[in-house]
Design an enzyme around this catalytic site. Structure first.
Site, PDB file in Angstrom:
ATOM      1  N   HIS A  54     -33.947 -31.300   3.327  1.00 50.70           N
ATOM      2  CA  HIS A  54     -33.701 -30.176   2.414  1.00 50.70           C
ATOM      3  C   HIS A  54     -33.048 -30.614   1.112  1.00 50.70           C
ATOM      4  CE1 HIS A  54     -29.767 -30.489   4.498  1.00 50.70           C
ATOM      5  NE2 HIS A  54     -29.261 -29.940   3.410  1.00 50.70           N
ATOM      6  N   HIS A  73     -17.462 -30.466  -1.260  1.00 53.93           N
ATOM      7  CA  HIS A  73     -17.741 -29.897   0.054  1.00 53.93           C
ATOM      8  C   HIS A  73     -17.560 -30.953   1.131  1.00 53.93           C
ATOM      9  CE1 HIS A  73     -21.623 -31.706  -0.812  1.00 53.93           C
ATOM     10  NE2 HIS A  73     -22.212 -31.235   0.271  1.00 53.93           N
TER      11      HIS A  73
END
Length: 315
Positions: free
Chosen positions: A118, A182
């Site tokens: 992805h 993140h």
């Protein structure tokens, strides 16, 4: 031959964009920002796309983990509902690009059968509707599997790719995919249980049940993180904005001295995905001064990410 025209679109990615959980208000805001980037890309109408992207142990594994790799053929693995199947990779152009990068003293591996996840295909699908809509040269940048190389080598990679792209006489869009701050739940050599260790080292395929379990775990981790629970490192909007200011103002050389441990400490282990942005902006900067146009940022705990988008062209 006329000199190429180069444009840039960098954007965060998240499997959670395709999963239940995030609030509709958040998704609508991100969709609006992506739509603006999509309009920018459509107006530029690239003849070739070059993606700088990471991998999440879906195509690259510790059995042989290169810092950089250029694919002369590639397939999407279809994780988290993204494109599964071949991409339109012009093998001759990709091989020429790899040769040019090596000639610029940047060591890069070559893959004639690259699997991409992805991190590569989500931006293609968001920007073009179809991951196969444009010819694409995929460039992998290791951003997860430690030890990682120095940031300055990432900038050198991008500059070498950009210097080569300038000679093609084409409209080329460079994409950087990932970041910003993140720290999602990603297995490591030190902490992975046996099944995960087999995957990240040997590339043992996940079963359907294992894929579903991973997807469920990601959804639950995001839910906990958004509610202030869990053990994941917090987002760092100040760090994100400082990084965006660097790329907005063309001060790319400032990242050369960044320490890898400092990046992880400040912004989470997966903040190293900003390497893809650095490479993409370095490729653009190889053409001369640039200006960023579409600018979006939102700290999005529901996505476990500081989510950002930038588009840019040379001046």
């Amino acid at each position: 031959m006329a000199k190429s025209q180069i444009a840039l679109c960098c954007m965060s990615h998240s499997p959670l964009l395709n999963l239940p959980g995030p609030a509709q208000e958040l998704l609508d805001e991100i969709d609006k920002a992506i739509a603006a980037a999509r309009d920018f890309v459509a107006e530029f109408d690239p003849e070739l796309v070059v993606t700088f992207s990471p991998d999440h142990y879906n195509g690259f594994f510790y059995r042989a983990m290169p810092p950089f790799c250029i694919g002369t053929a590639a397939e999407g693995v279809g994780d988290y509902g993204t494109h599964e199947g071949p991409l339109d990779v012009p093998s001759d152009l990709a091989t020429d690009c790899a040769r040019a990068v090596l000639d610029h003293d940047v060591d890069v591996a070559l893959s004639a059968a690259m699997d991409v996840d992805h991190g590569t295909v989500q931006p293609l699908q968001k920007l073009f509707g179809d991951a196969t809509a444009k010819p694409v040269i995929p460039v992998f940048i290791n951003s997860v599997a430690t030890p990682l190389g120095p940031i300055r080598r990432v900038r050198a990679l991008g500059a070498a790719v950009g210097a080569h792209l300038a000679t093609l006489g084409k409209r080329v869009l460079v994409i950087g995919s990932g970041g910003l701050s993140h720290d999602p739940p990603v297995p490591t050599l030190a902490t992975a249980p046996p099944a995960a260790l087999d995957r990240i080292v040997r590339g043992v395929p996940m079963t359907t049940d294992q894929r579903q379990a991973r997807q469920t775990a990601v959804i639950e981790a995001a839910r906990e993180f958004a509610s202030g629970r869990g053990t994941l490192a917090p987002l760092n909007p100040d760090w994100d904005r400082a990084f965006l200011d660097i790329v907005d103002s063309g001060r790319l050389a400032e990242v050369d001295g960044w320490d890898n441990g400092w990046i992880a400490e400040q912004a989470g282990n997966s903040a190293h995905e900003v390497r893809t942005w650095i490479a993409a902006f370095a490729a653009l900067a190889a053409q001369g001064e640039y200006v960023t146009e579409n600018r979006f940022y939102r700290a999005a705990p529901e996505l476990i990410a500081g989510f950002a988008i930038r588009t840019a062209v040379t001046t």
